[in-house]
Design a protein around this motif. Structure first.
Motif, PDB file in Angstrom:
ATOM      1  N   THR A 176       0.835   4.078  -2.886  1.00 23.85           N
ATOM      2  CA  THR A 176       0.766   5.753  -2.568  1.00 23.85           C
ATOM      3  C   THR A 176       2.047   6.348  -3.180  1.00 23.85           C
ATOM      4  N   LEU A 177       3.322   5.816  -3.374  1.00 26.10           N
ATOM      5  CA  LEU A 177       4.150   6.452  -3.898  1.00 26.10           C
ATOM      6  C   LEU A 177       4.128   6.796  -5.232  1.00 26.10           C
TER       7      LEU A 177
ATOM      8  N   LYS B  68       1.202   6.823  -7.055  1.00 30.37           N
ATOM      9  CA  LYS B  68       0.293   7.648  -7.256  1.00 30.37           C
ATOM     10  C   LYS B  68       0.921   8.962  -7.196  1.00 30.37           C
ATOM     11  N   ASN B  69       1.667   9.218  -6.319  1.00 30.51           N
ATOM     12  CA  ASN B  69       2.232  10.789  -5.975  1.00 30.51           C
ATOM     13  C   ASN B  69       3.164  11.001  -7.159  1.00 30.51           C
TER      14      ASN B  69
ATOM     15  N   ALA C 139       0.784  -1.076  -0.087  1.00 29.05           N
ATOM     16  CA  ALA C 139       0.046   0.130   0.025  1.00 29.05           C
ATOM     17  C   ALA C 139       0.813   0.986  -0.035  1.00 29.05           C
ATOM     18  N   SER C 140       1.925   1.159   0.754  1.00 23.08           N
ATOM     19  CA  SER C 140       2.723   2.296   0.807  1.00 23.08           C
ATOM     20  C   SER C 140       3.577   2.575  -0.651  1.00 23.08           C
TER      21      SER C 140
END
Length: 852
Positions: A325-326, A328-329, A321-322
């Motif tokens: 998120t990275l 997507k950023n 999940a981390s």
């Protein structure tokens, strides 16, 4: 930590948590057998557990039970089981890992909150993502940690491919630019092998961790051999399609993944345990019960009101999940890449391994990237901003172009005679192949901007000179008008002054003529008045002489009659004179003596000061009682006169001084030095100091005393500067630097104040047991104005609670520090720092204060 914005109590809390993590490693367990035959574990040395509980504020019995038992909840049932030694060690390690991990996350969030920009205006931000790269250990030492790190690198390589090779070629096709496709390796298949939600390695690892029954690393490897056997980038000794079935160098407990950077051999041992890394719910609830604010905030799931029966996510799921998120950023940003090439494996200078460098260039996709860059265009820009930037280079497009932006760009490039092979027109952008063309456009634009600046300067200077000339012309007209007015005014003043002189002379002549006539008339009137006055005076003197003669005769008759009556009385009085003369003479003499005494006392009176004990000596013995009574009356009178001069504020000060005398005289050695010092109360002037504006706004009540004191640390006896504030209802402590309120104690919770009988400024404030303010224990302070602070606290408490505050003066007294009672003992000693008392914590039960 103070530089990045940490408060003192936050820094202290962080150090306490780190100390607790270190102390957890000292806890050891020993096996014990229960009556029912089950094995359980006990802590060998409970002193280590006690120190951890003191640091974290947890009840010792609660934490000890959490290390020995585990509670499993299923719907509405709870089952409590004992933990053996291995399980207890696992629970200890899991708690230490979670404490350290959550503290690290809290520190990162706290630092980000402290250094973030406060402005509300949105600005551009540049971030730097530093990636170490693949971790490949020799001899099959690659474990779960290297697996998730390499998975992250695969995802970063995938986004690099999409943003450089794939997206750029798709843009040429989308813009109808003639383009020959360049093949490249897409590692999406490797990412799918790892992160697929059904058949991915991480998904199968989570499934094994959640599966009931016996779960080991071998069962996980068997499942990988069944599901991933046909995948071209997965290899193991038992996989059916492996090209290394006969390769004995591939161990049974390993599997190999062919990453974009090369093949990596992973040791499957420890994958399941490292992915689980569960923290028992009993430990979470024990941490939430801690009185330590930071630790309680790190374990919100321990709150019984928010209990969650769901199994916590595994380490692999959290990392996945981390990474998502990275990614997507990064996709929302405009990234630029810096590729670092490792010249050799020895980490030495001046050594270049050609095979290693070529291998890195190939797996990083740099060759395909260079081919795309060579065959493509170096610069691209939309038509509107391109025309807006370079329109001043062409007369047809400057200053405004009314047609489509693409037509304007075509006209501009044709006017500049740029070769056709140097650029291409897309659907919405223009593409420039060579950077030299872009540099040429920038040079032309720079020269044109200089020409435009020169033109603007020329126009501005002409306007400025014209404006100056018109201003000078207008000023000349105004000056001429003012001068003509001044000349006329001056001529008018001269004529006016001449006329006034002539008028004054004529009026003077007329006045003198009238004055002479009035003087003649006055002299005639005065002559008549004088003659009449002389005649009336003669008549009055004659009448006065007659009246005096008549009065003299009447007075002579009265005198003769008085003498005759006196003679008759004296003849009658002689008969009784001898009998009453002594008594009359005594009374007269006594009256004269008293009169003389009182007159002398009036001239010899002492000053009106109440402390003046001088008094005149008595002249006669029979006046002794009168002399003492006069002295008493005079003293009471001048005391009343002295009191009448006092204001209400001064009366209050003397009342406080009188109260201090009753409390501390002949009891406290510090009291005599405080008698001559006035009680001021507001030593810090909070209302005037802008540094404490926030503190002033937070306090709505009247401040009775505001003084800087030293608060004695309960753990080591060291002192910390604090602001001591006393209001009508509360006692407050605030930070001296920031002005933030640290503690607030209602006066109803203050039960006693203790101090020594020696010449020191230490005093303890005892709080009511069970109150909210007494959670951390009593307070121990050191102040230069101890007598004043204790007196005001006594009077304020008496005024609000109608009960007298107990003032204990003793060289030994007990204070409550958290759960322990500590003895504070005052001793005589030689001080290294002069006459300043020092405080030192001897052990858990004794605190010594050395007084010079």
């Amino acid at each position: 930590m103070q530089i990045v914005g940490f408060m003192d109590h936050e820094a202290e809390s962080v150090l306490e948590v780190v100390a607790a993590v270190l102390k957890l490693g000292n806890i050891e367990f020993k096996p014990e057998s229960r009556v029912n035959g089950l094995d359980e574990s006990k802590i060998k040395d409970k002193n280590e557990l006690k120190e951890i509980c003191e640091l974290t504020g947890i009840d010792q019995s609660v934490l000890e039970r959490a290390f020995s038992f585990r509670t499993v909840e299923a719907k509405q049932e709870k089952v409590s089981t004992t933990l053996n030694v291995a399980q207890a060690y696992y629970a200890r390690d899991a708690l230490a890992k979670n404490l350290y991990s959550r503290l690290f996350s809290w520190l990162v969030n706290r630092i980000n909150e402290s250094i973030k920009a406060q402005t509300k205006v949105r600005k551009k931000v540049m971030g730097v993502l530093d990636i170490y790269g693949f971790e490949i250990f020799e001899n099959a030492d690659n474990s779960f940690e290297q697996f998730i790190i390499n998975y992250c690198n695969e995802k970063l390589q995938q986004i690099f491919i999409e943003l450089t090779l794939k997206e750029e070629q798709e843009e040429y096709i989308r813009e109808d630019i003639e383009w020959t496709h360049i093949d490249y390796f897409n590692n999406a298949i490797i990412c799918d092998l790892i992160e697929n939600n059904t058949n991915g390695i991480l998904a199968m690892l989570d499934e094994e961790c959640l599966r009931p029954g016996t779960v080991t690393d071998e069962t996980f490897l068997e499942k990988l051999n069944q599901v991933c056997a046909t995948h071209q980038h997965f290899e193991s000794r038992m996989s059916k399609c492996s090209r290394f079935l006969n390769d004995t160098s591939l161990p049974h407990s390993c599997f190999r993944i062919q990453h974009y950077a090369g093949k990596v051999l992973y040791q499957v041992e420890g994958f399941v345990d490292k992915n689980n890394d569960l923290l028992y719910r009993d430990l979470s609830q024990a941490m939430w019960k801690a009185s330590h604010v930071l630790i309680k905030s790190l374990f919100p799931e321990g709150n019984p009101a928010k209990i969650n029966l769901k199994r916590p996510p595994t380490a692999g799921s959290q990392f996945k999940a981390s990474v998502a998120t990275l990614m997507k950023n990064l996709q929302t940003k405009n990234p630029n890449y810096i590729r670092c090439i490792k010249p050799n494996d020895k980490k030495a200078a001046h050594i270049f391994n050609e095979a290693l460098v070529c291998h890195q260039i190939r797996y990083l996709g740099l060759l395909e990237n260079v081919r795309v860059r060579r065959a493509g265009y170096a610069f691209r820009q939309a038509y509107e901003p391109c025309l807006e930037r370079y329109k001043m280079l062409c007369k047809q497009t400057w200053p405004h172009w009314k047609g489509p932006a693409r037509s304007g760009v075509e006209v501009l490039f044709n006017e500049l005679e740029i070769p056709v092979e140097e650029y291409s027109f897309g659907r919405s952008k223009i593409f420039i192949r060579n950077p030299r063309t872009l540099f040429k456009l920038e040079d032309l634009r720079k020269q044109r901007l200089e020409d435009l600046a020169t033109l603007i300067q020329k126009i501005y200077r002409g306007w400025k000179c014209r404006t100056h000339f018109l201003l000078m012309k207008k000023s000349q007209v105004v000056i001429a008008a003012w001068y003509r007015r001044y000349a006329q005014q001056k001529r008018y003043q001269q004529i006016k002054s001449s006329a006034l002189v002539i008028q004054s002379y004529i009026r003077g002549w007329k006045a003198r003529k009238i004055l002479r006539e009035l003087k003649h008339q006055k002299r005639c009137q005065e002559a008549v008045t004088t003659i009449a006055a002389y005649w009336h005076g003669t008549q009055a003197r004659r009448e006065l002489k007659r009246l005096k003669e008549e009065a003299r005769r009447k007075h002579a008759v009265a005198v003769i009659w008085a003498y005759w009556l006196g003679l008759k009385v004296r003849r009658e009085y002689r008969k009784f004179f001898r009998a009453n003369a002594g008594k009359k003479i005594y009374e007269f003499t006594l009256q004269r003596i008293v009169q003389k005494y009182l007159l002398e006392m009036k001239s010899k009176m002492p000053s009106l000061s109440p402390i003046d004990k001088n008094w005149p000596s008595r002249p006669y013995l029979f006046l002794d009682s009168t002399h003492k009574e006069l002295k008493r009356i005079f003293h009471l009178w001048r005391c009343k006169k002295y009191r009448d001069q006092f204001t209400d504020q001064r009366k209050l000060i003397y009342e406080e001084k009188l109260e201090a005398s009753e409390l501390f005289k002949d009891k406290k050695a510090l009291y005599p030095s405080s008698v001559g010092q006035p009680f001021q109360g507001a030593y810090l002037e909070i209302n005037k100091n802008p540094k404490y504006k926030k503190l002033k706004d937070a306090i709505e009540e009247k401040i009775i005393i505001a003084e800087a004191v030293n608060k004695i640390n309960r753990a080591n006896g060291k002192s910390t500067s604090r602001i001591f504030l006393l209001t009508n209802n509360n006692l407050l402590l605030a930070d001296q630097k920031s002005g933030q309120i640290k503690s607030e104690v209602p006066l109803v919770d203050v039960t006693k104040v203790s101090m020594s009988s020696q010449n020191d400024g230490f005093f303890a404030v005892h709080l009511k047991e069970g109150s909210e303010a007494a959670s951390k224990g009593d307070f121990l302070f050191s102040s230069d104005h101890l007598i004043e602070m204790a007196t005001k606290l006594y009077r304020t408490t008496l005024s609000q609670t109608k009960q007298k505050l107990n003032i204990e003066i003793s060289d030994e007294f007990l204070v409550q520090f958290r759960q322990d009672k500590v003895c504070v003992k005052f001793i005589q000693g030689n001080q290294k720092n002069g006459s300043v008392p020092t405080c030192k914590r001897k052990n858990n039960r004794l605190l010594e204060v050395a007084v010079p």
